[in-house]
Design an enzyme around this catalytic site. Structure first.
Site, PDB file in Angstrom:
ATOM      1  N   CYS A 196      -0.902  18.892  14.663  1.00  0.00           N
ATOM      2  CA  CYS A 196      -0.577  18.742  13.241  1.00  0.00           C
ATOM      3  C   CYS A 196      -1.813  18.373  12.437  1.00  0.00           C
ATOM      4  O   CYS A 196      -2.391  17.300  12.619  1.00  0.00           O
ATOM      5  CB  CYS A 196       0.542  17.703  13.133  1.00  0.00           C
ATOM      6  N   CYS A 249      -1.784  15.222  10.292  1.00  0.00           N
ATOM      7  CA  CYS A 249      -1.780  14.029  11.166  1.00  0.00           C
ATOM      8  C   CYS A 249      -3.200  13.623  11.533  1.00  0.00           C
ATOM      9  O   CYS A 249      -3.496  12.438  11.664  1.00  0.00           O
ATOM     10  CB  CYS A 249      -1.010  14.295  12.459  1.00  0.00           C
TER      11      CYS A 249
END
Ligand SMILES: [Zn+2]
Length: 141
Positions: free
Chosen positions: A68, A71
């Protein structure tokens, strides 16, 4: 003295750790090293409730995954917010390896930050934030 909590990856004991000694923290039970990123420690599905139960302060959790993009940007900010911060216990959960926990909490998108107080969810914020955003999320609980 200010403290935080982390679970030992080796024996799964929950440790109460002095923040000033986080860098050289070892498990009180098996003496394995306890790894902190800032004051953030990783937690598994099995140990999560134990830390919630042990903690006498709010617990803030970053749910993330290695694939991600947002993230990757958020992780260091979350870590920055944790540094020297004894207001809460900072944890992170890898949603790929800890799918059981993220599933039981109904997490659909990541990054997702959840604040728990007295073992219950009190705040949930979807998406990445900067360190200041993390701090203001904490001060709102
Ligand atoms: Zn241990």
């Amino acid at each position: 003295m200010s403290h935080t909590y982390a679970a030992c990856k080796n024996c799964h004991a929950v440790n109460r750790i002095q923040i000033a000694r986080a860098k050289e923290a070892v498990c009180g039970k098996c003496h394995s090293q306890i790894i902190f990123h800032g004051l953030v420690s990783e937690i598994t599905s099995g140990d999560f409730q134990k830390v919630l139960k042990a903690s006498d302060k709010p617990v803030i959790v970053d749910f993330w995954a290695s694939w991600c993009g947002p993230c990757q940007m958020y992780g260091p900010e979350f870590e920055k917010a944790s540094l020297g911060n004894d207001q809460a216990v900072f944890l992170k959960v890898n949603t790929e390896t800890e799918a059981a926990l993220s599933g039981s909490l109904g997490i659909r998108g990541i990054p997702c930050t959840i604040v728990f107080k007295d073992g219950r969810e009190v705040k949930r914020q979807a998406g990445a934030m900067n360190a200041e955003g993390v701090k203001s999320l904490l001060s709102s609980v």
